[in-house]
Design a protein around this motif. Sequence first.
Motif, short mmCIF file in Angstrom:
data_model
loop_
_atom_site.label_atom_id
_atom_site.label_comp_id
_atom_site.label_asym_id
_atom_site.label_seq_id
_atom_site.Cartn_x
_atom_site.Cartn_y
_atom_site.Cartn_z
N SER A 153 3.99 11.74 -11.67
CA SER A 153 5.41 11.56 -12.53
C SER A 153 6.63 12.24 -11.84
N GLY A 154 6.53 12.72 -11.12
CA GLY A 154 7.96 13.25 -10.30
C GLY A 154 8.53 12.34 -9.30
N GLY A 155 7.55 11.36 -8.83
CA GLY A 155 8.13 10.56 -7.85
C GLY A 155 9.09 9.11 -8.14
N ASP A 156 9.25 8.55 -7.07
CA ASP A 156 10.11 7.31 -7.19
C ASP A 156 9.61 6.38 -8.13
N TYR A 157 8.24 6.13 -8.11
CA TYR A 157 7.96 5.14 -8.76
C TYR A 157 6.95 5.74 -10.34
N ALA A 158 7.67 6.80 -10.74
CA ALA A 158 6.86 7.56 -11.69
C ALA A 158 6.84 6.53 -13.03
N GLY A 159 7.76 5.56 -13.33
CA GLY A 159 7.89 4.82 -14.55
C GLY A 159 6.46 3.69 -14.49
N ASP A 160 6.22 3.31 -13.21
CA ASP A 160 5.27 2.21 -12.99
C ASP A 160 3.72 2.70 -12.55
N ILE A 161 3.54 3.96 -12.46
CA ILE A 161 2.38 4.25 -12.27
C ILE A 161 1.13 3.47 -12.47
N GLY A 162 0.96 3.04 -13.90
CA GLY A 162 -0.09 2.54 -14.44
C GLY A 162 -0.27 0.85 -13.64
N GLN A 163 1.08 0.40 -13.79
CA GLN A 163 1.29 -0.98 -13.13
C GLN A 163 0.80 -0.88 -11.59
N HIS A 164 1.11 0.04 -10.94
CA HIS A 164 0.71 0.23 -9.56
C HIS A 164 -0.58 0.29 -9.28
N PHE A 173 0.75 -1.21 -0.09
CA PHE A 173 0.25 -0.13 -0.21
C PHE A 173 0.74 1.22 -0.01
N ARG A 174 2.05 1.00 0.43
CA ARG A 174 2.84 2.26 0.67
C ARG A 174 3.36 2.49 -0.78
N ILE A 175 3.87 1.72 -1.67
CA ILE A 175 4.19 1.80 -2.78
C ILE A 175 3.32 2.53 -3.75
N TRP A 176 1.76 1.76 -3.76
CA TRP A 176 0.82 2.41 -4.60
C TRP A 176 0.41 3.55 -4.22
N SER A 177 0.28 3.81 -2.88
CA SER A 177 -0.50 5.25 -2.62
C SER A 177 0.66 6.10 -3.14
N ASN A 178 2.09 5.81 -2.71
CA ASN A 178 3.22 6.84 -3.06
C ASN A 178 3.09 7.28 -4.64
N ALA A 179 2.91 6.09 -5.44
CA ALA A 179 3.16 6.42 -6.89
C ALA A 179 1.82 6.94 -7.35
#
Length: 309
Positions: free
Chosen positions: A84-95, A73-79
């Motif tokens: 687009s500026g965050g650590d998980y920017a590339g994977d937003i759709g996937q998350h 949940f931390r990863i999904w919610s951070n994304a």
Amino acid sequence: MPEHKRLRNLVSSAFTPKMINGMRDRIQEIADELLDEMEGKERVDLIDEFAFPLPIIVICEILGIPAEDRDNFRIWSNAMIEGSGGDYAGDIGQHMQAFVEYLGKRFAMLREHPADDLISRLIIAEEEGDRLTEQELYGVVSLLIIAGHETTVNLISNGVMTLLQHPDQLKLLKEQPDLIKKAVEEILRFEGPVEFSTSRWAGEDLEFKGQLMKKGDLVIIILNSADHDPEKFDDPEVFDITRKKSVHLAFGFGIHTCLGAPLARLEGEIAISSFFNRFPESRLGTAPDELEWRPGMIVRGVKELPVIL
Ligand code: HEM
């Protein structure tokens, strides 16, 4: 806005001051356990070890999300919040997809075996009539998860950070622990955890401070700017935990005012006072200007808060 009122009413019963006050002992227990784990360490990232897990554990317990799923949940919610500026920017759709799939499975499971948690209550409400559609269920639960993950963490970390940077105010708080309620209000005003209100639209043509707004124009209120308005607050740039009644906008205003405010306030009070009770000699582990702020325009808080205990 009847749709909004209907959804808000369904959820608000779980967040009344009375319900929240009933959680005081459990929140204290969670704070104490996290602080126990920090004992013996010299230096910690206060966000990782304390400010982040505390509100997450609380909101997951309210909703009925198992402890072992919290890290995802931390990863999904951070994304979602940092975009687009965050650590998980590339994977937003996937998350986002993983998040929706997880919720779908959880809803199906709770439909079969309802438990004593808020998601089960919302599902029952959905099944009892047309009160909450499947889509609304996703919307409401996601909003609560994100609000529960991304806001109070910054209240706790901005609060500890600001008090460590204002030793006179911290000393006052240690001498008069009852000031904690006022201190939390001043932290909310001075370093508010949420940048913008939800969107508003001008109801009529109007002029505000020389700026013309046409009926229907989008209006975004920058809460922290309002909370440093010299016309509203004496010496707004002074951090003063004894400030007289402080009507700040950190939780927004009107019909959209934050539903989780009583919970956030209680978590902030317990977390900040328990931290300084346990580690009264703590200090910042880095120069203030080296602290890195989180990207994105929604929440305000630092990425890491190094603290020497
Ligand atoms: C310090 C922590 C928090 C801050 C600063 C905060 C701030 C805000 C703000 C500024 C809004 C928009 C208000 C407006 O546009 O007038 C909002 C809405 C909301 N917040 Fe919070 N929030 C916090 C914690 C929480 C928590 C813990 C929850 C629930 C678990 C929560 C649930 C909500 C909900 C559901 C809304 C939407 C209300 C609506 O549209 O009717 N918030 N919050």
